[in-house]
Design an enzyme around this catalytic site. Structure first.
Site, mmCIF file in Angstrom:
data_model
loop_
_atom_site.group_PDB
_atom_site.id
_atom_site.type_symbol
_atom_site.label_atom_id
_atom_site.label_comp_id
_atom_site.label_asym_id
_atom_site.label_seq_id
_atom_site.Cartn_x
_atom_site.Cartn_y
_atom_site.Cartn_z
ATOM 1 N N SER A 145 -10.574 156.762 77.098
ATOM 2 C CA SER A 145 -11.900 157.159 76.611
ATOM 3 C C SER A 145 -11.705 158.317 75.643
ATOM 4 C CB SER A 145 -12.742 157.626 77.811
ATOM 5 O OG SER A 145 -13.848 158.408 77.388
ATOM 6 N N TYR A 158 -14.902 162.557 85.496
ATOM 7 C CA TYR A 158 -14.570 161.428 84.618
ATOM 8 C C TYR A 158 -13.556 161.866 83.559
ATOM 9 C CZ TYR A 158 -15.592 157.375 81.576
ATOM 10 O OH TYR A 158 -15.507 156.235 80.803
HETATM 11 C C1 GCO Z 1 -20.795 160.318 78.922
HETATM 12 C C2 GCO Z 1 -20.372 158.955 78.478
HETATM 13 C C3 GCO Z 1 -18.909 158.977 78.077
HETATM 14 C C4 GCO Z 1 -18.561 157.792 77.222
HETATM 15 C C5 GCO Z 1 -17.252 157.131 77.478
HETATM 16 C C6 GCO Z 1 -16.627 156.901 76.154
HETATM 17 O O1 GCO Z 1 -21.321 160.463 80.039
HETATM 18 O O2 GCO Z 1 -20.578 161.253 78.114
HETATM 19 O O3 GCO Z 1 -20.574 157.953 79.454
HETATM 20 O O4 GCO Z 1 -18.167 159.131 79.246
HETATM 21 O O5 GCO Z 1 -19.439 156.755 77.296
HETATM 22 O O6 GCO Z 1 -16.390 157.862 78.235
HETATM 23 O O7 GCO Z 1 -15.379 156.341 76.315
#
Ligand code: GCO
Length: 254
Positions: A145, A158
Site C-alpha cells: 500500500s 494498518y
Molecule cells: C485509509 C485508506 C488507505 C488506502 C490504502 C491504499 O484509511 O487511509 O484505506 O489505507 O486505501 O491503504 O493502499
C-alpha cells in the site's frame, strides 16, 4: 505490426490463488490473470459471495475454482494447500482495516489488522513456497500500500502492517531468489473500493485525496490489474523484492 509482446504476459498453464478475491481489487486481479490465460482460485471467508464471484468469472470463460478459508488460520491454510497445490502464482491480497486513534486502539484491533495484513501473507507464502521450490519457479505478489511508505492518523495498525509487508516481500525475495521464485509487491494508492467507501463519502477527505494525488482522482480497482499481470508473468522474471506503486503519483511529492 502485430504486437509481439503478448507471449511475455501469457499466463496459459499457470494456476493462481488470489486471497480476498470475492470483490474489489482481489476480484479484479483474478479476472485479469484469467484473461491472461491463468486458471484462478478465488478465496474469501464468505462461501456464498465467493461462489457468486466465481460464477461471474466462469461466465466470461475463465477456469475458476473457489475455496472459502480464513487466511489467518494455519490449519485451514494447510488443508487448502493440500487441496489446491500446484499453485504457481500466489497473490496475498486479503486485508482489512480497523481505523481509530492509536491512544484508544484496543489490542484486538491492532492484532486483527496485523494478523490479516502481515501474518496471513507470511503463513500463505510459507505454505505454498515448498511446491514452488520443488518446481523450480513461482511468483508471490503481496498487496502492500502507499501506507507501506507513508502514514496518516487513525491507521497506525494498518500502516505498521503494510510497512512490515514491504519488508517481508524483500525478505522472501532474498531467501527464495535462488529457487527462481520472484516475490514482489503492489502498492495501490487511494482506490475506490468497499474498504474506502466511508472515506469517499467524506467530502473533506475526498477533496484532500484528490488534491494530494497528482492525477487528481481516486484510482479504479481495475487499474491495479496491469501491474499484477506483469508481476505474475515471465515479463518480470528478473524483478524481485520490488514494490510497484499504482498511486496516481501521491508518493511522488507534496
Ligand atoms: C485509509 C485508506 C488507505 C488506502 C490504502 C491504499 O484509511 O487511509 O484505506 O489505507 O486505501 O491503504 O493502499
Amino acid at each position: 505490426m502485430a504486437p509481439t509482446t503478448a507471449p511475455l504476459f501469457d499466463l496459459t498453464g499457470r494456476r493462481a490463488l488470489i486471497t480476498g478475491s470475492s470483490q474489489g481489487i482481489g476480484l479484479c486481479i483474478a479476472r485479469g490473470l484469467a484473461q491472461a490465460g491463468a486458471s484462478v482460485v478465488l478465496n474469501g471467508r464468505d462461501a456464498g459471495k465467493l461462489e457468486r464471484a466465481a460464477q461471474e468469472l466462469r461466465a466470461s470463460g475463465a477456469a475458476v475454482e473457489a475455496r472459502a478459508f480464513d487466511v489467518t488460520d494455519e490449519a485451514a491454510i494447510a488443508a487448502a494447500r493440500d487441496a489446491l497445490d500446484p499453485i504457481d502464482i500466489l497473490v496475498n491480497n486479503a486485508g482489512m482495516h480497523r481505523r481509530g486513534p492509536l491512544v484508544d486502539m484496543p489490542l484486538e484491533n491492532w492484532d486483527a489488522v496485523l494478523r490479516s495484513n502481515l501474518t496471513a501473507p507470511f503463513l500463505m507464502a510459507r505454505a505454498f513456497a515448498p511446491g514452488m521450490i520443488a518446481r523450480g519457479r513461482g511468483k508471490v505478489i503481496n498487496l502492500c500500500s502507499v501506507m507501506s511508505e507513508i502514514a496518516r492518523p487513525t491507521i497506525a495498525n494498518y500502516a505498521a502492517a503494510k510497512g512490515g509487508l514491504k519488508m517481508l516481500t524483500r525478505a522472501l525475495a532474498v531467501e527464495w531468489g535462488r529457487h527462481n521464485i520472484q516475490v514482489n509487491g503492489l502498492g495501490p494508492g487511494y482506490i475506490a473500493t468497499e474498504l474506502n467507501r466511508s472515506l469517499i463519502a467524506d467530502e473533506k477527505f475526498n477533496a484532500m485525496i484528490c488534491g494530494r494525488t497528482p492525477l487528481g482522482r481516486w484510482g479504479r480497482p481495475e487499474e491495479i490489474v496491469g501491474p499484477a499481470v506483469y508481476l505474475a508473468s515471465a515479463a518480470s522474471d528478473f524483478m524481485t523484492g520490488q514494490i510497484l506503486y499504482i498511486d496516481g503519483g501521491i508518493l511522488a511529492g507534496l
